[in-house]
Write a protein that holds these residues in place. Structure first.
Motif, PDB file in Angstrom:
ATOM      1  N   UNK A   1      20.026   0.568 -10.460  1.00 51.38           N
ATOM      2  CA  UNK A   1      19.787   0.731  -9.023  1.00 51.38           C
ATOM      3  C   UNK A   1      19.456  -0.606  -8.352  1.00 51.38           C
ATOM      4  N   UNK A   2      20.223  -1.639  -8.719  1.00 46.60           N
ATOM      5  CA  UNK A   2      20.029  -2.958  -8.119  1.00 46.60           C
ATOM      6  C   UNK A   2      21.209  -3.260  -7.202  1.00 46.60           C
ATOM      7  N   UNK A   3      20.921  -3.857  -6.081  1.00 50.34           N
ATOM      8  CA  UNK A   3      21.949  -4.142  -5.081  1.00 50.34           C
ATOM      9  C   UNK A   3      22.603  -5.489  -5.368  1.00 50.34           C
ATOM     10  N   UNK A   4      23.845  -5.450  -5.865  1.00 52.69           N
ATOM     11  CA  UNK A   4      24.584  -6.684  -6.142  1.00 52.69           C
ATOM     12  C   UNK A   4      25.477  -7.009  -4.947  1.00 52.69           C
ATOM     13  N   UNK A   5      25.540  -8.283  -4.592  1.00 53.21           N
ATOM     14  CA  UNK A   5      26.298  -8.673  -3.397  1.00 53.21           C
ATOM     15  C   UNK A   5      27.405  -9.683  -3.669  1.00 53.21           C
ATOM     16  N   UNK A   6      27.402 -10.297  -4.863  1.00 46.40           N
ATOM     17  CA  UNK A   6      28.445 -11.283  -5.123  1.00 46.40           C
ATOM     18  C   UNK A   6      28.399 -11.822  -6.537  1.00 46.40           C
TER      19      UNK A   6
ATOM     20  N   UNK B   1      24.960 -12.189  -8.095  1.00 46.54           N
ATOM     21  CA  UNK B   1      24.006 -12.312  -6.995  1.00 46.54           C
ATOM     22  C   UNK B   1      23.393 -10.957  -6.679  1.00 46.54           C
ATOM     23  N   UNK B   2      22.060 -10.951  -6.565  1.00 47.57           N
ATOM     24  CA  UNK B   2      21.318  -9.710  -6.358  1.00 47.57           C
ATOM     25  C   UNK B   2      20.401  -9.860  -5.152  1.00 47.57           C
ATOM     26  N   UNK B   3      20.326  -8.816  -4.356  1.00 47.91           N
ATOM     27  CA  UNK B   3      19.381  -8.759  -3.236  1.00 47.91           C
ATOM     28  C   UNK B   3      18.622  -7.444  -3.386  1.00 47.91           C
ATOM     29  N   UNK B   4      17.449  -7.515  -4.026  1.00 52.68           N
ATOM     30  CA  UNK B   4      16.754  -6.311  -4.428  1.00 52.68           C
ATOM     31  C   UNK B   4      15.277  -6.373  -4.068  1.00 52.68           C
ATOM     32  N   UNK B   5      14.725  -5.218  -3.704  1.00 59.18           N
ATOM     33  CA  UNK B   5      13.307  -5.118  -3.415  1.00 59.18           C
ATOM     34  C   UNK B   5      12.649  -4.236  -4.455  1.00 59.18           C
ATOM     35  N   UNK B   6      11.644  -4.783  -5.149  1.00 62.15           N
ATOM     36  CA  UNK B   6      10.879  -4.041  -6.153  1.00 62.15           C
ATOM     37  C   UNK B   6       9.448  -3.913  -5.660  1.00 62.15           C
ATOM     38  N   UNK B   7       9.042  -2.695  -5.370  1.00 63.81           N
ATOM     39  CA  UNK B   7       7.744  -2.457  -4.720  1.00 63.81           C
ATOM     40  C   UNK B   7       7.698  -3.296  -3.442  1.00 63.81           C
TER      41      UNK B   7
END
Length: 289
Positions: free
Chosen positions: A205-210, A222-228
């Motif tokens: 459930x990680x948002x990959x962008x490139x 490349x990941x743009x992810x928010x954890x807590x």
């Protein structure tokens, strides 16, 4: 005296045989010529000549352009005699190849005859799974050329510049020789990277962008992810020639056991890289303050 008469008769006999042979050969050649001439004349008959071309299956490629390409192939004659637009003997293979070569967006071409004078061309176009930008990094300007890429890693059309992350992006050195109508990278390599990306997205459930292709073995997802309350906007660096299943299991351990979150919370610097190029060891790199 008798010997001379025999020689004369023998020579006369040979001449007659030769003449008969030449006559037969002439008749055979003439017959073949007549047959070929009739076939060549018949190949131009209007009722078996392709006069109408219909195109279906295309969404972006223009029908008129596809028709024009096919007409160019069908123009003229074989060896100056037989019409290429004859519906029985028209060049199917060359027609398919010409259309696919002229329009890289088209992945397959099916030809069928609706009638002896109507050719139907059904095409299937490629669908993009991402965009490749010809750049050394993610810094893309309005002048940076970007192209659509299909699921096999095939570069097939120029892409417009999108203001947001509509498509997953691939970045590869500006000095690369790839262009429209070529592979961004070998199909097997592209599929392996895509499968790893999909696993990271769907199972972690990680948002990959490139993806940045760093060299012939290493890449940066490349990941743009928010954890807590912690944001991780960086990259997962890995050797894409390694066993990516094992690599994914190592990454899953890091994420699910909160090792990643702990690393982020225990540092006053922002996490920039998760480096997984060293076997079962995972290294975390932070931005310099």
């Amino acid at each position: 005296m008798n010997r001379r008469k025999k020689q004369i008769r023998s020579e006369s006999h040979r001449r007659k045989r030769w003449n008969r042979l030449m006559i037969k050969a002439g008749i055979a050649v003439g017959t073949v010529g007549i047959i070929v001439g009739l076939l060549a004349w018949g190949s131009h008959a209007t009722f078996i000549s392709i006069q109408t071309i219909q195109v279906s299956g295309n969404n972006v490629s223009k029908s008129a352009s596809i028709v024009s390409t096919a007409e160019d192939v069908l123009d003229g004659n074989y060896i100056g005699l037989f019409s290429k637009d004859n519906s029985i003997i028209f060049p199917r293979g060359r027609t398919r190849s010409a259309i696919k070569q002229q329009y890289p967006r088209i992945k397959s071409v099916d030809l069928s005859l609706q009638s002896l004078s109507t050719l139907r061309i059904h095409v299937a176009e490629r669908s993009p799974v991402g965009i490749w930008c010809r750049a050394d990094s993610t810094q893309v300007s309005a002048n940076t050329p970007c192209y659509f890429v299909d699921k096999h890693g095939y570069v097939y059309a120029e892409a417009p510049h999108f203001s947001n992350d509509v498509f997953f992006r691939y970045y590869q050195t500006a000095s690369t020789t790839q262009s429209i109508g070529t592979q961004l990278m070998p199909t097997d390599t592209f599929r392996r990277i895509s499968a790893f990306k999909d696993a990271v997205e769907q199972r972690l459930d990680m948002n990959t962008i490139g993806f940045v292709n760093m060299n012939t073995t290493d890449g940066r997802l490349l990941v743009n992810q928010k954890l807590d309350n912690e944001a991780f906007k960086g990259g997962i660096v890995f050797n894409y020639r390694d066993n990516l299943r094992t690599l994914f299991e190592n990454l899953k351990t890091v994420v699910q056991k909160d090792i990643l979150l702990s690393q982020m919370q225990n540092s006053d610097r922002k996490l920039s890289t998760i480096d997984m190029r060293f076997g079962n060891k995972v290294y975390f790199r932070f931005e310099d303050t």
